[in-house]
Motif scaffolding. Structure first.
Motif: not given
Ligand code: M6R
Length: 369
Positions: A59, A104-106, A109, A157, A242, A245
């Motif tokens: 995402t 990156s959200q987290s 990654t 996400s 989405k 998943e």
């Molecule tokens: O934490 P990140 O944004 O780096 O993660 C990237 C992807 O693993 C993450 O967006 C994944 O595709 C989600 N599960 C989508 O819903």
């Protein structure tokens, strides 16, 4: 913790107006100019950038696709978007004038982290767009622009995606301001439009019951296609992701222009096809082209589910179902267009009795390569 919602995903979908508003907050001064103090990359470096490469996965990478359209248009800087794990294993052409943007959200990654290292080893500056404070990717980057979505718990996400897109817009507008590629009043106008987005997202959420009803009725469908052009293309990819998943349904996103180059062969009687229709108020041929694409799939028996602006009557004759979103300038429209697709996936997964927050085989952050 779920605030009365059935799942974290639903809660986080509803957190989106705030996620976008908080990401915008405090990033303009009294004159309305953008101030991104946290970009510790010298202004002279930012002025001399001749290429941007966005690296991310899943995402987050789709938010980079949206960024490409906006930043190229506003700043006239070429933007490439690449999956971090592909970038990492090739020999990219990077110079001191390349800005690599890692999203990156987290912030943990592994594929993205390895790509950050790969970029820096070759002399590029890396700007991280990350949601989790103090995570590894920002620590290993030259600068960080935080998204303020708050903690995201559901594996799928949602609010982080909208916050990432918002941060990319801020970056693009900031670079345009710095480099003088847009007039101050034009930039202010776009920012003003952007600031109206949280209320527009809320408006889409207020109409969620209609989306949920359709999702429940379609819970036994084996496959969905998603079509979009321009910024609607990454929205189509995200809508499909989405559904894969969390609902374990085969779903594919396509650039609508690719249809006749192959994918239209998949369209058969009853095939559900989501189409993201761009604003009919845009100056180009985009809307007209997408309406033709809707007609093409409909003529082959598809059931069309169209995401369209309020007041867009041109899609109505070819749409089995229309999900309305508020009028929004095309470049900013992913922030509203993706919301019905998130709600649809969440409701469909729930109707199938699946664990919406913890889909099988997936982890929230992928810390192995
Ligand atoms: O934490 P990140 O944004 O780096 O993660 C990237 C992807 O693993 C993450 O967006 C994944 O595709 C989600 N599960 C989508 O819903």
């Amino acid at each position: 913790v779920k605030d009365g919602f059935d799942s974290f995903m639903d809660k986080e979908i509803h957190d989106q107006p705030k996620a976008v508003a908080d990401t915008l907050l405090g990033r303009t001064d009294a004159t309305g100019a953008l101030v991104l103090d946290e970009l510790r990359i010298p202004e002279s470096t930012l002025r001399s950038i001749d290429k941007i490469i966005v690296i991310a996965c899943g995402t987050a990478a789709y938010s980079g696709h949206v960024a490409k359209y906006a930043i190229e248009h506003w700043c006239r800087i070429p933007v490439e978007v690449e999956l971090a794990h592909e970038f990492r294993y090739r020999d990219p052409i990077l110079t001191a004038r390349t800005l690599v943007v890692a999203i990156s959200q987290s912030g943990e990654t592994m594929d993205t982290l390895m790509a950050v290292r790969h970029a820096r080893e070759q002399g590029a500056s890396v700007l991280a767009i990350v949601n989790t404070n103090g995570s590894t990717i920002p620590r290993e980057s030259d600068a960080v622009l935080y998204t303020h979505a708050g903690p995201e718990v559901a594996v799928a996400s949602t609010k982080a995606f909208l916050a990432q897109i918002t941060a990319c817009y801020l970056l693009g507008l900031y670079l345009a301001q710095l480099r003088g590629t847009k007039f101050a009043d034009e930039l202010r106008e776009i920012l003003h439009e952007l600031q109206a987005l949280p209320d527009k997202i809320q408006h889409v959420l207020d109409g969620e019951a209609a989306v949920r009803e359709v999702a429940q009725a379609m819970k036994d469908e084996p496959s969905f296609l998603f079509l979009g052009r321009h910024v609607g293309y990454p929205v189509a990819l995200e809508g499909a992701l989405k559904l894969k998943e969390i609902a374990y349904i085969h779903a594919e996103g396509f650039a609508a222009g690719e249809l006749k180059h192959g994918p239209i062969a998949l369209v058969d009687e009853g095939q559900p096809v989501f189409v993201i229709a761009p604003s009919p108020r845009g100056r180009d041929q985009l809307h007209h082209k997408v309406v033709s694409n809707i007609q093409e799939v409909r003529a082959r028996g598809a059931r069309t589910l169209v995401i369209a602006e309020e007041g867009d009557e041109a899609v109505a004759p070819y749409a089995d179902i229309v999900f309305r979103v508020p009028q929004t300038p095309t470049l900013l429209s992913p922030l509203v267009a993706v919301v019905p697709l998130q709600i649809f996936a969440s409701e469909l997964a729930k109707a199938k009795g699946l664990d919406v927050d913890q889909p099988r085989n997936l982890a929230k952050s992928v810390t192995v390569e």
